[in-house]
Design an enzyme around this catalytic site. Sequence first.
Site, PDB file in Angstrom:
ATOM      1  N   SER A  23      14.341 -21.511  50.079  1.00 43.93           N
ATOM      2  CA  SER A  23      15.290 -22.287  49.177  1.00 43.93           C
ATOM      3  C   SER A  23      14.895 -23.746  48.965  1.00 43.93           C
ATOM      4  O   SER A  23      15.620 -24.286  48.156  1.00 43.93           O
ATOM      5  CB  SER A  23      16.900 -22.259  50.039  1.00 43.93           C
ATOM      6  OG  SER A  23      16.579 -22.567  51.317  1.00 43.93           O
ATOM      7  N   TYR A  65       6.746 -27.336  68.876  1.00 42.78           N
ATOM      8  CA  TYR A  65       6.340 -27.046  67.347  1.00 42.78           C
ATOM      9  C   TYR A  65       4.863 -26.590  67.261  1.00 42.78           C
ATOM     10  O   TYR A  65       4.576 -25.578  66.971  1.00 42.78           O
ATOM     11  CB  TYR A  65       6.775 -28.201  66.626  1.00 42.78           C
ATOM     12  CG  TYR A  65       6.318 -28.079  64.786  1.00 42.78           C
ATOM     13  CD1 TYR A  65       6.924 -27.399  64.167  1.00 42.78           C
ATOM     14  CD2 TYR A  65       5.118 -28.336  64.591  1.00 42.78           C
ATOM     15  CE1 TYR A  65       6.766 -27.021  62.855  1.00 42.78           C
ATOM     16  CE2 TYR A  65       4.799 -28.200  62.991  1.00 42.78           C
ATOM     17  CZ  TYR A  65       5.735 -27.464  62.267  1.00 42.78           C
ATOM     18  OH  TYR A  65       5.247 -27.509  60.882  1.00 42.78           O
ATOM     19  N   ALA A  98       2.905 -25.653  69.751  1.00 44.28           N
ATOM     20  CA  ALA A  98       2.539 -24.367  70.483  1.00 44.28           C
ATOM     21  C   ALA A  98       3.139 -23.227  69.890  1.00 44.28           C
ATOM     22  O   ALA A  98       2.418 -22.238  69.556  1.00 44.28           O
ATOM     23  CB  ALA A  98       3.410 -24.315  71.647  1.00 44.28           C
ATOM     24  N   ASP A 117      18.601 -14.308  58.621  1.00 42.23           N
ATOM     25  CA  ASP A 117      17.802 -15.054  59.755  1.00 42.23           C
ATOM     26  C   ASP A 117      16.837 -14.496  60.222  1.00 42.23           C
ATOM     27  O   ASP A 117      16.707 -13.682  60.874  1.00 42.23           O
ATOM     28  CB  ASP A 117      19.001 -15.447  60.723  1.00 42.23           C
ATOM     29  CG  ASP A 117      18.683 -16.369  61.717  1.00 42.23           C
ATOM     30  OD1 ASP A 117      17.408 -16.637  62.125  1.00 42.23           O
ATOM     31  OD2 ASP A 117      19.396 -16.935  62.635  1.00 42.23           O
TER      32      ASP A 117
HETATM   33  P1  NAP Z   1      12.142 -27.561  54.818  1.00 48.43           P
HETATM   34  O1  NAP Z   1      12.113 -28.031  53.652  1.00 48.43           O
HETATM   35  O2  NAP Z   1      12.921 -27.996  55.895  1.00 48.43           O
HETATM   36  O3  NAP Z   1      12.613 -25.925  54.594  1.00 48.43           O
HETATM   37  C1  NAP Z   1      12.612 -24.725  55.366  1.00 48.43           C
HETATM   38  C2  NAP Z   1      13.054 -23.438  54.984  1.00 48.43           C
HETATM   39  O4  NAP Z   1      13.149 -22.637  55.768  1.00 48.43           O
HETATM   40  C3  NAP Z   1      14.487 -23.660  54.229  1.00 48.43           C
HETATM   41  O5  NAP Z   1      14.200 -22.525  53.001  1.00 48.43           O
HETATM   42  C4  NAP Z   1      15.424 -23.092  55.093  1.00 48.43           C
HETATM   43  O6  NAP Z   1      16.579 -22.374  54.537  1.00 48.43           O
HETATM   44  C5  NAP Z   1      14.655 -22.140  55.800  1.00 48.43           C
HETATM   45  N1  NAP Z   1      14.858 -21.443  57.080  1.00 48.43           N
HETATM   46  C6  NAP Z   1      15.146 -22.330  58.369  1.00 48.43           C
HETATM   47  N2  NAP Z   1      15.517 -21.686  59.480  1.00 48.43           N
HETATM   48  C7  NAP Z   1      15.603 -20.387  58.981  1.00 48.43           C
HETATM   49  C8  NAP Z   1      15.893 -18.943  59.510  1.00 48.43           C
HETATM   50  N3  NAP Z   1      15.931 -19.089  60.804  1.00 48.43           N
HETATM   51  N4  NAP Z   1      15.723 -17.886  58.696  1.00 48.43           N
HETATM   52  C9  NAP Z   1      15.320 -18.051  57.409  1.00 48.43           C
HETATM   53  N5  NAP Z   1      15.068 -19.178  56.715  1.00 48.43           N
HETATM   54  C10 NAP Z   1      15.125 -20.320  57.403  1.00 48.43           C
HETATM   55  O7  NAP Z   1      10.490 -27.158  55.498  1.00 48.43           O
HETATM   56  P2  NAP Z   1       9.112 -27.295  54.718  1.00 48.43           P
HETATM   57  O8  NAP Z   1       8.684 -28.607  54.925  1.00 48.43           O
HETATM   58  O9  NAP Z   1       8.963 -26.551  53.404  1.00 48.43           O
HETATM   59  O10 NAP Z   1       8.442 -26.206  55.752  1.00 48.43           O
HETATM   60  C11 NAP Z   1       8.029 -24.840  55.514  1.00 48.43           C
HETATM   61  C12 NAP Z   1       7.027 -24.131  56.405  1.00 48.43           C
HETATM   62  O11 NAP Z   1       5.811 -25.075  56.378  1.00 48.43           O
HETATM   63  C13 NAP Z   1       7.404 -24.210  57.915  1.00 48.43           C
HETATM   64  O12 NAP Z   1       7.105 -23.241  58.712  1.00 48.43           O
HETATM   65  C14 NAP Z   1       6.745 -25.549  58.355  1.00 48.43           C
HETATM   66  O13 NAP Z   1       6.743 -25.571  59.787  1.00 48.43           O
HETATM   67  C15 NAP Z   1       5.501 -25.502  57.691  1.00 48.43           C
HETATM   68  N6  NAP Z   1       4.811 -26.817  57.724  1.00 48.43           N
HETATM   69  C16 NAP Z   1       5.285 -27.800  56.859  1.00 48.43           C
HETATM   70  C17 NAP Z   1       4.860 -29.102  56.839  1.00 48.43           C
HETATM   71  C18 NAP Z   1       5.466 -30.484  56.314  1.00 48.43           C
HETATM   72  O14 NAP Z   1       4.648 -31.151  56.450  1.00 48.43           O
HETATM   73  N7  NAP Z   1       6.505 -30.273  55.694  1.00 48.43           N
HETATM   74  C19 NAP Z   1       3.447 -29.256  57.485  1.00 48.43           C
HETATM   75  C20 NAP Z   1       2.913 -28.152  58.122  1.00 48.43           C
HETATM   76  C21 NAP Z   1       3.518 -26.748  58.285  1.00 48.43           C
HETATM   77  P3  NAP Z   1      17.977 -22.993  54.130  1.00 48.43           P
HETATM   78  O15 NAP Z   1      17.615 -24.038  53.108  1.00 48.43           O
HETATM   79  O16 NAP Z   1      19.124 -22.160  53.891  1.00 48.43           O
HETATM   80  O17 NAP Z   1      18.487 -24.047  55.558  1.00 48.43           O
END
Ligand code: NAP
Length: 247
Positions: free
Chosen positions: A15, A156, A158, A64
């Site tokens: 999303s 995180y 881990a 979820d």
């Molecule tokens: P984000 O902008 O916070 O978006 C998180 C997404 O996950 C949203 O679509 C949210 O849905 C969904 N979500 C959260 N909990 C959920 C659940 N229990 N079941 C289903 N969907 C769920 O995060 P992002 O930065 O795009 O990160 C995406 C991935 O990349 C994550 O795994 C994160 O650890 C990894 N990552 C991010 C970074 C970074 O710097 N941003 C770096 C390394 C790795 P809603 O919108 O409905 O809440």
Amino acid sequence: MENLSGKVAVVTGASRGIGRSIAVNLARCGALVVINYIKNEKEACKTLDMVKQEGANGIIVQGDVSLYNSAEKIMKNTLSNMGKIDILVNNAGISKVGLFIDMRENEWQQIIDINFKGVLNCTHCVLEHMISRKSGSIVNISSMWGKVGASCESIYSASKGAVNLFTKSIAKEMGPSNIRINAVAPGVIDTEMNSWLQEEERKNLIEEIPIGRFGKSDDIGKIVCFLAGESSQYITGQIITVDGGMI
Ligand code: NAP
């Protein structure tokens, strides 16, 4: 560009942020995209609009990933609407920043349940289908911190380290069934997850990145398409770091 025409891809947490960009990039390559979200239906619909703007199609599916029954529903819903699943991108994740000593049990439980157990749940729920078709590609979105560990993000880190080793192990188990499983370990990507950073902190972080900028969600979307498609057919069990050279 990878050709994913006719492929069905499920992207968890699509999303916003990285998941949205993965969905749009997969659509650009011709895939039908299943956009999972947990709360933000409006933003999930926006991702679907963006997928359609790429000339592709898709659906949104609430669920979820941290709950097995819910993960199972996401996959069943996809199969009844799309008929098959070729690609699963385990992207949904959360982060909580702070000293471990200040963290409560329910907080680390939530991080582990979404970031690690969510990957197990969704993977388990698609594997039988993929094994029966002897075909499939799974891409897990990990983090560079899962490789080297981060202060104030110990749980995180881990959870992502666990994703990395699960990726390597399950890839060995599933290779004979022609199912490839890889992970992408992003560096600092400009999404809501990092919106808590102050301007000064952003500047300091950028100084630590040899490429000289935060990553874009699109940097991750592109590598996911490569790992999902035929160009990477001999790559499995790998953790690809996309961090501008930071670690
Ligand atoms: P984000 O902008 O916070 O978006 C998180 C997404 O996950 C949203 O679509 C949210 O849905 C969904 N979500 C959260 N909990 C959920 C659940 N229990 N079941 C289903 N969907 C769920 O995060 P992002 O930065 O795009 O990160 C995406 C991935 O990349 C994550 O795994 C994160 O650890 C990894 N990552 C991010 C970074 C970074 O710097 N941003 C770096 C390394 C790795 P809603 O919108 O409905 O809440």
